[in-house]
Design an enzyme around this catalytic site. Structure first.
Site, PDB file in Angstrom:
ATOM      1  N   THR A   1      30.668  26.164  62.171  1.00 31.41           N
ATOM      2  CA  THR A   1      31.187  25.214  62.749  1.00 31.41           C
ATOM      3  C   THR A   1      30.089  24.463  63.688  1.00 31.41           C
ATOM      4  O   THR A   1      29.192  24.947  64.412  1.00 31.41           O
ATOM      5  CB  THR A   1      32.320  25.667  63.879  1.00 31.41           C
ATOM      6  OG1 THR A   1      32.984  24.574  64.613  1.00 31.41           O
ATOM      7  CG2 THR A   1      32.056  26.713  64.803  1.00 31.41           C
TER       8      THR A   1
ATOM      9  N   LYS B   1      35.401  11.312  83.831  1.00 30.72           N
ATOM     10  CA  LYS B   1      35.323  11.521  85.367  1.00 30.72           C
ATOM     11  C   LYS B   1      34.959  10.253  85.840  1.00 30.72           C
ATOM     12  O   LYS B   1      33.929   9.849  85.733  1.00 30.72           O
ATOM     13  CB  LYS B   1      34.487  12.726  85.603  1.00 30.72           C
ATOM     14  CG  LYS B   1      34.620  13.947  84.670  1.00 30.72           C
ATOM     15  CD  LYS B   1      33.423  14.775  85.001  1.00 30.72           C
ATOM     16  CE  LYS B   1      33.925  16.316  84.044  1.00 30.72           C
ATOM     17  NZ  LYS B   1      33.560  15.905  82.524  1.00 30.72           N
TER      18      LYS B   1
END
Length: 560
Positions: free
Chosen positions: A189, A446
């Site tokens: 992965t 953010k």
């Protein structure tokens, strides 16, 4: 450890190991005459399938494959791949499903890191393989897989061509018993940084995952996606978490299986029509490609049930698919989880609710499947309440989660910090047990001290009629830290700028769905959004592209 009462077994009692071979035997028990189909080229019954698995086991054993060896496969989705998913682990070897969409350098790394000894190579990947074979450190022998009439093998140390070898092999093989905790499969992965990481699963884990998946998608009435009268066609690559483990379920139940080879949207629609496919699974981008195919225009896909995973299922795609007759069901998992963890189950209360409420819950990550546990944890390792509001990292427990990353002990300890698997996903869990994925931790935007969910923004933006596809990422901002940036693919003949998008999002601000600073002040309209090797939005690459566009002052950026 709790001291419990354990009774003795009879001296000759058989200790039944949970091995993949038991899944194989079940399918032909129920529906020996059901078909396994490969494109428009191959069609045979389960009885023949079992014989071919035995033949492949004999070929591999005679070639020198021993228990514990790693055998790699480079192929498109095919009947041959299905045979490998059984024969290789059933002789005690480890199946390495190579992600052929990685770069040659990454493929080379994964093969050497996994210590592949034998490789089965589709003829379409011969040149790719030949480009790296001189740098392979452990490979001893190869086998050619081809649809061509030319069976000559151009590979080094080639045992022969797959079909020719099977034709000469015995159709019987005495598959042995061995420890159910033996590794059966491995694959790699990719993350945001560094080399791909190897995950691995045992026979026991795969059998338990298969049973849990079958009990979820075949037994729960509000899901009821796959019974043995269905026709199954995967649209998730078999190199990606064993096609989400579904071929094992389909084989266990004796379901007709249709394998499409290389994914081509036009051909997928053709196969769906000809073979009367009723069940599939894929990521959202693949479904969009299928629905936009020329062959799909004007087609009523009624009766097609599809699990959506890999990326969030947004309402716009759910509604568009429903209008075409497709029943979508969201599910959640990741490479490290084998993958199924949760599925969108509607309980009696939700079934009695409005259509809008049912849709809201059908596109969430869902409720944990049997034997899976989920919790929310803050950055200090403290559990948060399941109130549908508290956000934290989703952590998991289940008998089929990978126990670590292959030969990477530090990363393995990070994955399992505190005895729970850390997903890297920000989520909430409500009082009904529904998991709602808010974002990847690394993708949360953010801005001004607040966290914005890129997934929420993508969902709301996708509802604009001009938008065919959208990706939202955070980009650096000197005043706010980060600001959301939307990358859009528009429908043919449509136009949309940042000002019009702002007007589209205003009602969602007024209704309290998002805050006003969540509205992107910049967008870019493109013809294609970068994807990863398994069809997910490649947000790492998107961020890099956007910074380059901004630095170059690209004209196609639209600013409010």
């Amino acid at each position: 450890m709790l001291q419990t009462r354990i009774l003795p077994s009879a001296q000759n009692a058989y200790q039944y190991p949970l091995l993949i071979k038991s899944l194989l035997l079940s399918g032909s028990r129920y529906e020996k005459g059901r078909e396994i189909v490969y494109r428009d080229q191959v069609r045979y019954t389960y009885a023949t399938f079992n014989e071919r698995v035995a033949r492949l086991a004999n070929v591999l054993s005679e070639a020198g494959v021993k228990a514990g060896d790693t055998v790699a496969v480079m192929d498109w989705d095919s009947h041959r791949y299905l045979e490998c998913m059984f024969a290789i682990p059933m002789i005690g070897a480890v199946l390495h499903t190579i992600n052929i969409r990685l770069s040659p350098e990454q493929i080379l790394y994964t093969m050497n890191h996994a210590e592949d000894r034998f490789v089965l190579v589709n003829s379409e990947f011969v040149s790719l393989y030949q480009g790296i074979e001189s740098q392979l450190t452990t490979v001893e022998k190869t086998i050619l897989m081809t649809d061509s009439a030319d069976k000559s093998c151009p590979l080094a140390n080639c045992v022969g061509e797959y079909e020719s070898l099977l034709a000469e092999a015995s159709p019987r093989y005495a598959f042995p018993d061995f420890d159910e905790n033996s590794v059966a499969t491995t694959f790699y992965t990719t993350g945001t940084t560094g080399n791909p990481k190897g995950v691995y699963f045992s026979h026991r884990q795969l059998v338990l995952h298969t049973l849990a998946m079958a009990s979820t998608i075949a037994s729960l009435d509000s899901i009821r996606l796959l019974g043995n009268n269905d026709v199954y066609m995967p649209i998730t690559p078999m190199f990606h978490v064993h096609a989400w483990g579904t071929p094992y379920v389909a084989t266990m139940l004796g379901v007709k299986q249709v394998y499409p080879g290389r994914y081509d949207p036009e051909f997928l629609v053709e196969l769906w029509k000809r073979e009367k496919v009723t069940f599939s699974h894929c990521v959202p981008t693949i479904l969009q490609m299928v629905m936009n195919a020329k062959a799909a225009q004007g087609v009523d896909f009624g009766g097609w049930k599809i699990i959506i995973g890999g990326s969030a299922l947004n309402r716009a795609l759910y509604d568009a698919a429903k209008a075409r007759g497709i029943q979508l069901t969201a599910a959640y998992g990741m490479s490290e989880t084998c993958p199924l963890i949760s599925c969108a189950y509607l309980n009696e209360q939700l079934r009695a609710g409005s259509e809008d409420e049912r849709t809201t819950y059908r596109i969430k990550a869902g409720v944990p499947v049997p034997l899976a546990e989920a919790a929310i944890m803050d950055e200090h390792g403290q559990f948060l309440p399941a109130d549908g509001e508290s956000q934290g990292e989703l952590v998991l427990r289940s008998p089929w989660l990978t126990q670590g990353y292959f030969r990477e002990p530090e990363k393995s300890e990070e994955l399992w910090a505190g005895g729970w698997m850390h997903t890297g996903d920000v989520a909430t869990i409500d009082g009904m047990g529904f998991i709602d994925i808010r974002d990847r931790i690394k993708d949360v935007i953010k801005t001004g001290g607040e966290w914005l969910s890129s997934l929420d923004l993508e969902d709301l933006i996708s509802r604009h009629p001009a938008v065919r596809e959208v990706a939202v990422v955070g980009v650096p901002d000197p005043q706010w830290g980060e600001r959301p940036f939307a990358l859009l693919v528009l429908r043919e003949g449509q136009a949309l700028d940042a000002k019009a998008l702002k007007e589209h999002l205003k009602p969602f601000v007024e209704e309290g769905h998002i805050n006003k600073w969540a509205i992107p002040s910049q967008i870019a309209v493109v013809t294609e959004i970068p994807k990863t090797s398994v069809g997910k939005l490649d947000k790492k690459r998107i961020r890099v592209d956007i910074v380059q566009w901004q630095e170059a002052g690209s004209a196609f950026l639209s600013t409010v």
